[in-house]
Design a protein around this motif. Structure first.
Motif: not given
Length: 388
Positions: A336-341, A355-364
């Motif tokens: 997720a960090l790589t995709a965001g960058k 996580p811990p904001t969400v159970p699985t990582s994502r781009i919002r």
């Protein structure tokens, strides 16, 4: 030998870094909008909760400036002391009118509205049932109340009913709490089913309309209007800081409930009143939401357009959504960090949520009414190029 009682902080920070959970602020310059200047780079903004594009609207700015000139920058005290202004009551009446409830009360933030409402209406002899994916303010309000607390699986009415069948008779009062729009997923709560269960087991129901207000429903009243539940007895909480482009929170419901909260909600009684400019800006926003339904129409056209384009991306999984929040699931926090960058390098601001904001990582991805078709095409083009 004495040990440093603060040493654990650096150790905990190291653990956060190691798990790729570390967060830091990103500075936006200038007015908010569909494009923003982020740390010196102009980017297309898909990170904002400003769904209708009102936070930079000239009419909100004018209303806020006029309020400062008449009332000053701050309210100077709590509403029960020196902080009350007629503006506050006008805003509360406008919220109640929009929600078609008997009354409403304004808090200094949506977080404080949830804390205040929950801790006022339930206590140690009571039971709270909470959706697993609820916002932090709902969960912390439940903890602070001292009530028994049960989480049910996300949106699972059957498990909720089973819990109530086993536990309801053991408690004085019972409160079901849920987001209407789940902010890190984009899906909606099963509101009609929740209301039916609440009525069956004599429970109160509190719905947080933070991401529904201004966005959902024929008149922008939120998820309650969207599902045809206007007039059914429940407690509606929300914010003024998302589609309404200001700051603050509210609770809307029966006249008796609102009168009770003014006397018992600690985060209203003991907090400085919402500032005059924030109050005036929110009031101006509500008037625009009523008068310009085309903003909401344009928002949903943009959402549908983006959904259609994303369907052609084979490497990304779109989580179920019925809102302007679209989440693309990724296998890990690092991915997720790589995709965001990569998106940021391509001129797209769409944050990695981990996580811990969400159970699985994502781009919002948050869609706005003020996004142009070229903005959306650019986003999809950059999504095609990401790799992890």
């Amino acid at each position: 030998m004495k040990t440093n009682p603060y040493a654990w902080i650096e150790q905990s920070l190291a653990t956060i870094h190691q798990a790729n959970w570390y967060r830091s602020v990103q500075t936006i310059h200038g007015l908010p909008g569909a494009t923003v200047l982020l740390s010196g780079q102009e980017v297309i903004n898909f990170a904002s909760n400003d769904y209708l594009g009102l936070a930079g609207d000239e009419r909100l700015l004018t209303a806020a400036i006029a309020a400062i000139q008449e009332f000053g920058t701050g309210s100077t005290g709590s509403r029960l002391l020196s902080g009350h202004r007629e503006l506050h009551r006008e805003l509360e009446q406008a919220i109640a009118s929009t929600k078609q409830t008997e009354d409403a009360v304004v808090f200094s933030s949506g977080y404080l509205a949830n804390l205040g409402a929950i801790t006022a209406i339930v206590g140690k002899r009571d039971l709270i049932l909470s959706d697993q994916y609820n916002h932090s303010s709902l969960k912390n309000g439940a903890i602070l109340s001292g009530a028994a607390f049960i989480e049910y699986p996300h949106g699972d009415i059957a498990v909720l009913r089973a819990n109530l069948s086993q536990q309801r008779q053991n408690y004085r009062r019972c409160l079901i709490i849920t987001d209407s729009v789940f902010s890190m997923d984009g899906d909606l709560c099963p509101l009609n089913g929740l209301l039916d269960v609440a009525e069956e087991f004599s429970c109160m129901l509190l719905v947080d309309e933070a991401h529904g207000t201004g966005v959902l429903g024929k008149n922008g009243a939120g998820c309650v209007e969207h599902f045809g539940c206007t007039g059914r007895e429940l407690i509606q909480v929300g914010t003024l800081s998302k589609a309404l482009g200001s700051l603050g929170g509210y609770v809307a419901g029966s006249a008796a409930l609102i009168d009770f909260l003014r006397n018992r909600a600690p985060s209203w009684i003991y907090t400085t009143a919402l500032s005059p400019p924030d109050t005036a800006a929110a009031l101006a926003a509500i008037k625009i939401v009523r008068q310009e339904p085309q903003r909401r129409t344009q928002l949903w056209q943009n959402v549908d357009y983006l959904k259609n384009l994303i369907q052609d991306l084979p490497n990304l999984q779109l989580l179920p959504t019925e809102s302007p929040i679209l989440c693309l699931q990724l296998p890990s926090a690092a991915a997720a960090l790589t995709a965001g960058k990569q998106l940021r390098a391509g001129g797209i601001f769409a944050p990695a949520i981990r996580p811990p904001t969400v159970p699985t990582s994502r781009i919002r991805i948050s869609v706005m009414a003020t996004h142009e078709s070229e903005h959306i095409k650019k986003l999809v083009a950059e999504l095609k190029n990401i790799s992890w």
